[in-house]
Design a protein around this motif. Structure first.
Motif, PDB file in Angstrom:
ATOM      1  N   PHE A  16      -3.469   4.398  -2.671  1.00  0.00           N
ATOM      2  CA  PHE A  16      -4.458   3.411  -2.254  1.00  0.00           C
ATOM      3  C   PHE A  16      -5.855   4.011  -2.116  1.00  0.00           C
ATOM      4  O   PHE A  16      -6.047   5.044  -1.475  1.00  0.00           O
ATOM      5  CB  PHE A  16      -4.045   2.787  -0.920  1.00  0.00           C
ATOM      6  CG  PHE A  16      -4.960   1.719  -0.432  1.00  0.00           C
ATOM      7  CD1 PHE A  16      -4.957   0.463  -1.003  1.00  0.00           C
ATOM      8  CD2 PHE A  16      -5.843   1.970   0.608  1.00  0.00           C
ATOM      9  CE1 PHE A  16      -5.800  -0.530  -0.550  1.00  0.00           C
ATOM     10  CE2 PHE A  16      -6.696   0.987   1.074  1.00  0.00           C
ATOM     11  CZ  PHE A  16      -6.669  -0.269   0.485  1.00  0.00           C
ATOM     12  N   LYS A  17      -6.825   3.327  -2.725  1.00  0.00           N
ATOM     13  CA  LYS A  17      -8.241   3.670  -2.605  1.00  0.00           C
ATOM     14  C   LYS A  17      -8.978   2.434  -2.091  1.00  0.00           C
ATOM     15  O   LYS A  17      -8.962   1.380  -2.748  1.00  0.00           O
ATOM     16  CB  LYS A  17      -8.830   4.094  -3.951  1.00  0.00           C
ATOM     17  CG  LYS A  17      -8.084   5.234  -4.653  1.00  0.00           C
ATOM     18  CD  LYS A  17      -8.190   6.532  -3.871  1.00  0.00           C
ATOM     19  CE  LYS A  17      -7.470   7.661  -4.599  1.00  0.00           C
ATOM     20  NZ  LYS A  17      -7.455   8.922  -3.810  1.00  0.00           N
TER      21      LYS A  17
ATOM     22  N   GLN B 209      -5.349  -0.691  -8.133  1.00  0.00           N
ATOM     23  CA  GLN B 209      -4.702   0.449  -7.489  1.00  0.00           C
ATOM     24  C   GLN B 209      -3.664   1.080  -8.418  1.00  0.00           C
ATOM     25  O   GLN B 209      -3.078   0.416  -9.274  1.00  0.00           O
ATOM     26  CB  GLN B 209      -4.031   0.019  -6.181  1.00  0.00           C
ATOM     27  CG  GLN B 209      -4.969  -0.620  -5.180  1.00  0.00           C
ATOM     28  CD  GLN B 209      -5.988   0.350  -4.618  1.00  0.00           C
ATOM     29  OE1 GLN B 209      -5.786   1.561  -4.638  1.00  0.00           O
ATOM     30  NE2 GLN B 209      -7.094  -0.179  -4.126  1.00  0.00           N
ATOM     31  N   LYS B 210      -3.438   2.357  -8.227  1.00  0.00           N
ATOM     32  CA  LYS B 210      -2.434   3.083  -9.009  1.00  0.00           C
ATOM     33  C   LYS B 210      -1.095   3.020  -8.277  1.00  0.00           C
ATOM     34  O   LYS B 210      -0.983   3.445  -7.125  1.00  0.00           O
ATOM     35  CB  LYS B 210      -2.865   4.542  -9.188  1.00  0.00           C
ATOM     36  CG  LYS B 210      -1.878   5.375  -9.994  1.00  0.00           C
ATOM     37  CD  LYS B 210      -2.349   6.817 -10.103  1.00  0.00           C
ATOM     38  CE  LYS B 210      -1.326   7.659 -10.857  1.00  0.00           C
ATOM     39  NZ  LYS B 210      -1.755   9.092 -10.944  1.00  0.00           N
ATOM     40  N   TRP B 211      -0.075   2.514  -8.938  1.00  0.00           N
ATOM     41  CA  TRP B 211       1.248   2.393  -8.346  1.00  0.00           C
ATOM     42  C   TRP B 211       2.020   3.686  -8.570  1.00  0.00           C
ATOM     43  O   TRP B 211       2.139   4.166  -9.706  1.00  0.00           O
ATOM     44  CB  TRP B 211       2.004   1.214  -8.957  1.00  0.00           C
ATOM     45  CG  TRP B 211       1.375  -0.107  -8.623  1.00  0.00           C
ATOM     46  CD1 TRP B 211       0.338  -0.702  -9.275  1.00  0.00           C
ATOM     47  CD2 TRP B 211       1.721  -0.971  -7.558  1.00  0.00           C
ATOM     48  NE1 TRP B 211       0.007  -1.895  -8.689  1.00  0.00           N
ATOM     49  CE2 TRP B 211       0.848  -2.089  -7.620  1.00  0.00           C
ATOM     50  CE3 TRP B 211       2.688  -0.930  -6.549  1.00  0.00           C
ATOM     51  CZ2 TRP B 211       0.917  -3.142  -6.719  1.00  0.00           C
ATOM     52  CZ3 TRP B 211       2.754  -1.979  -5.658  1.00  0.00           C
ATOM     53  CH2 TRP B 211       1.879  -3.073  -5.737  1.00  0.00           C
TER      54      TRP B 211
ATOM     55  N   GLN C 222       1.452   2.615  -3.408  1.00  0.00           N
ATOM     56  CA  GLN C 222       0.245   2.836  -4.207  1.00  0.00           C
ATOM     57  C   GLN C 222      -0.454   4.124  -3.790  1.00  0.00           C
ATOM     58  O   GLN C 222      -0.250   4.623  -2.687  1.00  0.00           O
ATOM     59  CB  GLN C 222      -0.743   1.668  -4.039  1.00  0.00           C
ATOM     60  CG  GLN C 222      -0.214   0.307  -4.424  1.00  0.00           C
ATOM     61  CD  GLN C 222      -1.172  -0.805  -4.040  1.00  0.00           C
ATOM     62  OE1 GLN C 222      -2.092  -0.604  -3.245  1.00  0.00           O
ATOM     63  NE2 GLN C 222      -0.962  -1.980  -4.608  1.00  0.00           N
TER      64      GLN C 222
ATOM     65  N   SER D  53      -1.935   5.068   2.544  1.00  0.00           N
ATOM     66  CA  SER D  53      -0.624   4.852   1.942  1.00  0.00           C
ATOM     67  C   SER D  53       0.462   5.590   2.720  1.00  0.00           C
ATOM     68  O   SER D  53       1.551   5.059   2.955  1.00  0.00           O
ATOM     69  CB  SER D  53      -0.624   5.315   0.487  1.00  0.00           C
ATOM     70  OG  SER D  53      -1.524   4.550  -0.282  1.00  0.00           O
TER      71      SER D  53
ATOM     72  N   ILE E 207       0.844  -1.209   0.000  1.00  0.00           N
ATOM     73  CA  ILE E 207       0.000   0.000   0.000  1.00  0.00           C
ATOM     74  C   ILE E 207       0.875   1.253   0.000  1.00  0.00           C
ATOM     75  O   ILE E 207       0.494   2.290  -0.549  1.00  0.00           O
ATOM     76  CB  ILE E 207      -0.937  -0.019   1.225  1.00  0.00           C
ATOM     77  CG1 ILE E 207      -1.913  -1.188   1.126  1.00  0.00           C
ATOM     78  CG2 ILE E 207      -1.704   1.293   1.351  1.00  0.00           C
ATOM     79  CD1 ILE E 207      -2.790  -1.356   2.341  1.00  0.00           C
TER      80      ILE E 207
END
Length: 324
Positions: free
Chosen positions: A63-64, A72-74, A61, A291, A58
């Protein structure tokens, strides 16, 4: 004449002991009852300490909670760059290190000193009474302890009344101790010592019981006084225990606590009372920035892990007792 040579044949030993992996499994089978007893603890350790490590992802990311793991977007090390570039985090890092060092140094010194003094007491009833009184604060929750400390340090508390009576403070100009930021580290250190000094002496007192009484008798015959016996017999006798406990406590150098800082902290002393755990709560969990809070927690764990191995290796090179 030709001499008859006696020929000897080498035979393998009959009772050859198993080596390596065979020896390990032989001991494992021999101590199977103890192994079975450790299974629940190992399962707990794996389930609650190692399985959650995957959650460190997390920290890398954006994190959502509503999205799945692969959705998730890294963002790489963005949160770590933000932490080390944030003035607030650097301030709480300073506070954490300062409070941990105060607790480590003075906690060790006071606990060892009290253990030495208790060990020299000859009246068993008085010794038990002192131990009981010193142990009691440990069993008081920090909520109750913080309330006692706040009442004691308030403008109309006993400390200010004593200062007025002694003439150090004029009546009407009482000191608001928890309102002066620079006083917080001292208050925290004194509070931690008061609460845990008795409990921390238990290990040292137990270690002192393993010292051979003949050493004290021989020292007494040679004319050694109590201070010399403590210096040359008692302290060297518990040296290994002190070193091991010191290594373990240095591993928690970034874990200065949560309850005392949260309960004794306020808007006036926040610059000195806020540590990493409160930072994670305030700017991470409370603002749903999971995050960021994971990155801060990961930083604490990695640094603690490095400190533990470094200090343990230093103790090994110096020939002292160590953890592993």
């Amino acid at each position: 004449m030709e001499s008859n040579a006696i020929q000897t044949t080498s035979r393998p030993p009959i009772n050859k002991k198993p080596k390596g992996i065979k020896l390990f499994f032989a001991k494992l089978l021999q101590q199977r009852a103890l192994v079975i007893m450790t299974v629940p603890f190992l399962l707990w350790l794996i389930l609650f300490k190692y399985v959650p490590i995957w959650g460190w992802t997390i920290a890398f990311q954006d994190f959502k909670p509503a999205l799945g793991f692969w959705e998730q977007k890294w963002i790489g090390f963005h949160h770590f760059e933000f932490l080390f570039g944030d003035e607030r985090f650097l301030r709480v890092l300073r506070n954490t290190l300062a409070m941990s060092t105060i607790n480590l140094v003075f906690g060790f010194l006071t606990a060892i000193t009290l253990a030495l003094l208790l060990n020299e007491l000859r009246k068993a009833a008085f010794k038990r009474a002192v131990q009981t009184v010193s142990y009691l604060p440990h069993f008081i929750s920090w909520v109750v302890a913080a309330s006692i400390i706040q009442t004691t340090l308030s403008p109309d508390g006993i400390i200010n009344e004593l200062l007025v009576w002694l003439g150090f403070v004029n009546e009407g100009n009482e000191i608001l101790f928890l309102g002066i930021p620079e006083y917080f580290w001292t208050i925290f250190g004194a509070s931690s010592i008061w609460k845990d000094i008795g409990w921390n002496t238990i290990v040292y007192l137990a270690a002192m019981t393993t010292i051979d009484p003949a050493q004290y008798e021989a020292a007494e015959i040679d004319g050694a006084n109590r201070l010399q016996k403590m210096t040359y017999i008692t302290l060297p006798g518990i040296k290994s225990v002190v070193v091991v406990l010191l290594i373990m406590n240095i591993g928690y150098l970034l874990d200065s606590g949560f309850e005392p800082q949260y309960l004794l902290g306020n808007g006036m002393n926040v610059d000195y009372s806020e540590n990493i755990d409160i930072f994670v709560l305030k700017y991470g969990i409370a603002q749903s920035n999971f995050s960021l809070s994971t990155a801060a927690g990961m930083f604490k764990t990695v640094v603690s892990f490095i400190l533990l191995f470094v200090v343990n290796n230093i103790a090994k090179r110096m020939g002292e007792a160590r953890l592993f």
